[in-house]
Design a protein around this motif. Structure first.
Motif, PDB file in Angstrom:
ATOM      1  N   LEU A   1       0.837  -1.194   0.000  1.00 35.07           N
ATOM      2  CA  LEU A   1       0.000   0.000   0.000  1.00 35.07           C
ATOM      3  C   LEU A   1       0.874   1.246   0.000  1.00 35.07           C
ATOM      4  CD1 LEU A   1      -2.755  -0.951   2.621  1.00 35.07           C
ATOM      5  CD2 LEU A   1      -2.785  -1.252   0.138  1.00 35.07           C
ATOM      6  N   PRO A   2       0.412   2.329  -0.615  1.00 40.12           N
ATOM      7  CA  PRO A   2       1.216   3.559  -0.652  1.00 40.12           C
ATOM      8  C   PRO A   2       1.306   4.214   0.716  1.00 40.12           C
ATOM      9  CG  PRO A   2      -0.952   3.949  -1.608  1.00 40.12           C
ATOM     10  CD  PRO A   2      -0.860   2.469  -1.363  1.00 40.12           C
ATOM     11  N   GLU A   3       2.414   4.905   0.950  1.00 38.21           N
ATOM     12  CA  GLU A   3       2.604   5.629   2.210  1.00 38.21           C
ATOM     13  C   GLU A   3       1.700   6.856   2.243  1.00 38.21           C
ATOM     14  OE1 GLU A   3       4.280   4.633   4.722  1.00 38.21           O
ATOM     15  OE2 GLU A   3       5.347   2.939   3.816  1.00 38.21           O
ATOM     16  N   ASN A   4       1.279   7.228   3.451  1.00 37.58           N
ATOM     17  CA  ASN A   4       0.381   8.363   3.600  1.00 37.58           C
ATOM     18  C   ASN A   4       0.994   9.508   4.417  1.00 37.58           C
ATOM     19  OD1 ASN A   4      -2.052   8.898   2.388  1.00 37.58           O
ATOM     20  ND2 ASN A   4      -3.306   8.320   4.133  1.00 37.58           N
ATOM     21  N   PHE A   5       2.169   9.272   5.018  1.00 38.34           N
ATOM     22  CA  PHE A   5       2.813  10.298   5.834  1.00 38.34           C
ATOM     23  C   PHE A   5       4.320  10.282   5.603  1.00 38.34           C
ATOM     24  CE2 PHE A   5      -1.138   9.470   8.037  1.00 38.34           C
ATOM     25  CZ  PHE A   5      -1.564  10.737   8.390  1.00 38.34           C
ATOM     26  N   ASP A   6       4.917  11.463   5.661  1.00 38.69           N
ATOM     27  CA  ASP A   6       6.365  11.584   5.505  1.00 38.69           C
ATOM     28  C   ASP A   6       6.853  12.776   6.330  1.00 38.69           C
ATOM     29  OD1 ASP A   6       8.999  11.484   4.734  1.00 38.69           O
ATOM     30  OD2 ASP A   6       8.661  12.359   2.755  1.00 38.69           O
ATOM     31  N   HIS A   7       6.927  12.593   7.649  1.00 39.78           N
ATOM     32  CA  HIS A   7       7.395  13.636   8.567  1.00 39.78           C
ATOM     33  C   HIS A   7       6.726  14.987   8.272  1.00 39.78           C
ATOM     34  CE1 HIS A   7      10.663  10.601   8.308  1.00 39.78           C
ATOM     35  NE2 HIS A   7      10.734  10.793   9.619  1.00 39.78           N
ATOM     36  N   PRO A   8       5.400  15.047   8.344  1.00 36.10           N
ATOM     37  CA  PRO A   8       4.696  16.283   7.943  1.00 36.10           C
ATOM     38  C   PRO A   8       5.047  17.502   8.783  1.00 36.10           C
ATOM     39  CG  PRO A   8       3.204  14.766   9.074  1.00 36.10           C
ATOM     40  CD  PRO A   8       4.460  14.008   8.807  1.00 36.10           C
ATOM     41  N   PHE A   9       5.342  17.315  10.066  1.00 32.91           N
ATOM     42  CA  PHE A   9       5.612  18.479  10.915  1.00 32.91           C
ATOM     43  C   PHE A   9       7.010  19.055  10.689  1.00 32.91           C
ATOM     44  CE2 PHE A   9       2.391  16.313  13.809  1.00 32.91           C
ATOM     45  CZ  PHE A   9       1.337  17.062  13.291  1.00 32.91           C
ATOM     46  N   SER A  10       7.799  18.422   9.826  1.00 38.40           N
ATOM     47  CA  SER A  10       9.080  18.996   9.426  1.00 38.40           C
ATOM     48  C   SER A  10       8.925  19.920   8.222  1.00 38.40           C
ATOM     49  CB  SER A  10      10.078  17.878   9.089  1.00 38.40           C
ATOM     50  OG  SER A  10      10.350  17.086  10.229  1.00 38.40           O
ATOM     51  N   SER A  11       7.720  20.044   7.706  1.00 37.95           N
ATOM     52  CA  SER A  11       7.466  20.865   6.518  1.00 37.95           C
ATOM     53  C   SER A  11       7.717  22.335   6.813  1.00 37.95           C
ATOM     54  CB  SER A  11       6.023  20.674   6.049  1.00 37.95           C
ATOM     55  OG  SER A  11       5.730  19.318   5.834  1.00 37.95           O
ATOM     56  N   GLU A  12       8.314  23.013   5.858  1.00 36.11           N
ATOM     57  CA  GLU A  12       8.667  24.416   6.033  1.00 36.11           C
ATOM     58  C   GLU A  12       7.700  25.361   5.339  1.00 36.11           C
ATOM     59  OE1 GLU A  12      12.735  24.620   4.863  1.00 36.11           O
ATOM     60  OE2 GLU A  12      13.380  23.268   6.468  1.00 36.11           O
ATOM     61  N   ASN A  13       6.658  24.828   4.755  1.00 33.19           N
ATOM     62  CA  ASN A  13       5.550  25.662   4.278  1.00 33.19           C
ATOM     63  C   ASN A  13       4.326  24.770   4.112  1.00 33.19           C
ATOM     64  OD1 ASN A  13       5.325  24.704   1.400  1.00 33.19           O
ATOM     65  ND2 ASN A  13       7.377  25.566   1.271  1.00 33.19           N
ATOM     66  N   PHE A  14       3.181  25.383   3.893  1.00 31.33           N
ATOM     67  CA  PHE A  14       1.924  24.641   3.892  1.00 31.33           C
ATOM     68  C   PHE A  14       1.754  23.794   2.632  1.00 31.33           C
ATOM     69  CE2 PHE A  14      -2.814  24.528   4.736  1.00 31.33           C
ATOM     70  CZ  PHE A  14      -2.678  23.882   5.953  1.00 31.33           C
ATOM     71  N   ILE A  15       2.385  24.211   1.541  1.00 31.27           N
ATOM     72  CA  ILE A  15       2.330  23.397   0.318  1.00 31.27           C
ATOM     73  C   ILE A  15       3.072  22.084   0.542  1.00 31.27           C
ATOM     74  CG2 ILE A  15       3.006  23.272  -2.108  1.00 31.27           C
ATOM     75  CD1 ILE A  15       2.671  26.304  -2.248  1.00 31.27           C
ATOM     76  N   VAL A  16       4.270  22.181   1.099  1.00 32.41           N
ATOM     77  CA  VAL A  16       5.047  20.971   1.392  1.00 32.41           C
ATOM     78  C   VAL A  16       4.327  20.116   2.423  1.00 32.41           C
ATOM     79  CG1 VAL A  16       7.217  20.113   2.347  1.00 32.41           C
ATOM     80  CG2 VAL A  16       7.227  22.065   0.787  1.00 32.41           C
ATOM     81  N   PHE A  17       3.690  20.763   3.403  1.00 33.21           N
ATOM     82  CA  PHE A  17       2.961  20.012   4.423  1.00 33.21           C
ATOM     83  C   PHE A  17       1.949  19.070   3.783  1.00 33.21           C
ATOM     84  CE2 PHE A  17      -0.760  19.445   7.110  1.00 33.21           C
ATOM     85  CZ  PHE A  17      -0.190  18.979   8.287  1.00 33.21           C
ATOM     86  N   TRP A  18       1.179  19.557   2.812  1.00 30.85           N
ATOM     87  CA  TRP A  18       0.152  18.724   2.206  1.00 30.85           C
ATOM     88  C   TRP A  18       0.719  17.706   1.219  1.00 30.85           C
ATOM     89  CZ3 TRP A  18      -4.243  16.992   3.579  1.00 30.85           C
ATOM     90  CH2 TRP A  18      -5.065  17.733   4.419  1.00 30.85           C
ATOM     91  N   SER A  19       2.021  17.787   0.944  1.00 25.99           N
ATOM     92  CA  SER A  19       2.665  16.721   0.177  1.00 25.99           C
ATOM     93  C   SER A  19       3.207  15.636   1.094  1.00 25.99           C
ATOM     94  CB  SER A  19       3.808  17.287  -0.678  1.00 25.99           C
ATOM     95  OG  SER A  19       4.891  17.696   0.138  1.00 25.99           O
ATOM     96  N   ARG A  20       3.090  15.872   2.433  1.00 22.68           N
ATOM     97  CA  ARG A  20       3.579  14.908   3.415  1.00 22.68           C
ATOM     98  C   ARG A  20       2.487  14.416   4.360  1.00 22.68           C
ATOM     99  NH1 ARG A  20       9.320  17.418   5.601  1.00 22.68           N
ATOM    100  NH2 ARG A  20      10.484  17.256   3.639  1.00 22.68           N
ATOM    101  N   TRP A  21       1.327  15.044   4.342  1.00 25.72           N
ATOM    102  CA  TRP A  21       0.214  14.670   5.216  1.00 25.72           C
ATOM    103  C   TRP A  21      -0.931  14.157   4.351  1.00 25.72           C
ATOM    104  CZ3 TRP A  21      -0.785  15.151  10.615  1.00 25.72           C
ATOM    105  CH2 TRP A  21      -2.136  14.950  10.972  1.00 25.72           C
TER     106      TRP A  21
END
Length: 481
Positions: free
Chosen positions: A257-277
């Motif tokens: 199954l594909p991953e759904n999370f990738d250290h989202p709270f390390s994101s440095e902007n909201f665009i990157v956040f939604w690529s990790r959450w």
């Protein structure tokens, strides 16, 4: 059947033993179909309650087959009608408040996993129209993909092409190392859901109950801070823990199954956040909403100077839908506006700063450690703020604002921003330092011995919390969607 639970693991173990009893595709398909239907039956044995669900599935399959047959011109004409029908059927069955109450079915029916089924079915219809599916989709493959019990309740959202490759072309191997990693993920997932998320939810609940008007400012502010800042961390452990369990369990069925999370709270902007959450949700909408919408806008307004601003519009629409998908009430409309506004505002900021400082100057700014730390803190704070429309209703928000008071709210926002900035700035250096501790050229913390001891400890802690403390079955937040 509760996911995750001991019952779910036993169910997975039986299904895995049967699936791996033969390498023949018909056998594996038949076992998975029985397992998927048996899993669904655990939520209701009343056939009457399944009729709307069956109707939605039949409608989706008819749409997929219609897009795989006929001329390209006929498919282009039928495609928008099918999309409108599927979206309308979904909104109707999910009882979105934009429709009058009297239009809904006036009896109880099953909705479990319907949101995730909707994304899978609509994706097949879209890709079938563009001849992107690997051949005709049979009924069994359609049902097994759409109703896959390991990802039905709360995702992740997988593409049919990936599922078909694993089940019909080349099944993933299942070596001893794969088994070990899968068991490790299940153990960690249970610990996240059964222990960490339960404790964090208790902390937030206690803080909200203690938040009362008239209390000293320090007491009100501390409870307001806990009530706000703990929830995103709780949600992360709750949802990512569920993902760990189902991804690990699916591996025994030879499904990746594909991953759904990738250290989202390390994101440095909201665009990157939604690529990790909730990666599979945001990627689905980027693929089937953002990209087509941006292409359509560029074709409608063919100006290179306008292109970045058109991207802002496409970002807002895409992530507005991300928010609205989460719920059917007015709170989730606001949640969608805040998600779309956060991403679009982030994009506007990037465009403005790149023009003001130049690309090299803006890159230098983004590389500044203090700037990066503050950006992470601001991203976490914005997400925390938007989640008020996720976990509470208008009445509860009013009580929170009234109890905290204007000064308490200001202190809360400032404390969350500064606290998140400081804590998140420390996490990555701590992680690097821990991995730098090596033995025989490998990080000690990643050695199989350390991981075995760690997993054993987690099993003992989780078992103690579950059985000795007699905790209730964990609530998976995203099961509601």
């Amino acid at each position: 059947m509760n996911v995750p639970s001991g019952e779910f693991l036993v169910f997975c173990a039986i299904a895995a033993l049967l699936v791996n009893a033969s390498a023949a595709k018909p056998w594996r398909d038949a076992v998975m179909l029985v397992a998927n239907l048996a899993f669904l039956a655990s939520f209701s044995r009343n056939i009457h309650e399944w009729l709307p669900y069956v109707g939605f599935m039949a409608l989706g399959y008819a749409g997929v087959r219609a897009m795989q047959g006929g001329s390209r011109a006929a498919r282009r004409m039928l495609f928008p009608v099918l999309c409108v029908v599927m979206v309308t059927a979904f909104i109707w069955l999910k009882r979105y408040t934009i429709l009058p109450e009297q239009t809904f079915l006036q009896f109880v029916y099953v909705q479990i996993g319907l949101s995730y089924v909707f994304f899978r079915v609509l994706h097949m219809i879209i890709d079938a129209k563009d001849d992107l599916l690997p051949g005709p989709v049979g009924v069994v493959d359609y049902l097994n993909f759409s109703l896959n019990f390991t990802s039905l309740v709360s995702g992740p959202i997988q593409r049919y092409q990936d599922y078909h490759r694993m089940t019909a072309v080349e099944q993933p191997a299942l070596h001893a190392a794969d088994v070990g990693v899968a068991v490790e993920r299940i153990v960690i997932g249970f610990f996240k859901v059964e222990v960490l998320s339960v404790l964090l939810l208790a902390v937030q609940t206690d803080a909200l109950h203690a938040l009362q008007p008239g209390e000293p400012l320090l007491d009100r502010a501390s409870n307001a801070i806990l009530g706000a800042a703990v929830y995103p961390v709780y949600l992360y452990f709750n949802f990512s823990g569920y993902m760990d369990v189902v991804i690990g369990a699916a591996r025994f069925l030879r499904l990746v199954l594909p991953e759904n999370f990738d250290h989202p709270f390390s994101s440095e902007n909201f665009i990157v956040f939604w690529s990790r959450w909730h990666i599979t949700l945001s990627m689905w909408l980027k693929t089937y909403v953002f990209a087509p919408l941006q292409i359509a806008l560029v074709r409608r307004f063919p100006s290179r100077s306008a292109e970045p601003w058109l991207g802002v519009i496409a970002f807002f629409v895409t992530f507005f839908l991300v928010g609205v998908w989460h719920g059917r009430t007015s709170e989730f409309i606001v949640f969608g506006v805040l998600q779309g506004g956060g991403v679009a505002g982030n994009k506007l900021y990037q465009i403005t700063m790149a023009r003001r400082l130049g690309r090299a100057g803006y890159r230098a700014l983004c590389a500044n450690p203090v700037y990066r730390a503050f950006a992470r803190g601001l991203t976490f704070t914005w997400f925390t703020f938007t989640l008020f429309w996720f976990w509470s209703n208008w009445g509860q928000m009013g009580e929170y604002v009234h109890a905290a008071g204007a000064t308490g709210l200001i202190v809360t926002v400032a404390a969350v921003l500064l606290g998140a900035t400081a804590v998140l700035a420390c996490l990555e250096p701590v992680r690097r330092a821990s991995l730098a501790w090596r033995w025989t050229d490998r990080p000690v913390l990643l050695s199989r011995y350390t991981r075995t001891v760690w997993c054993t400890a987690l099993v003992l802690v989780t078992a103690s919390a579950t059985f000795i403390l007699n905790l209730p079955a964990p609530h998976i937040v995203y099961r509601a969607f």
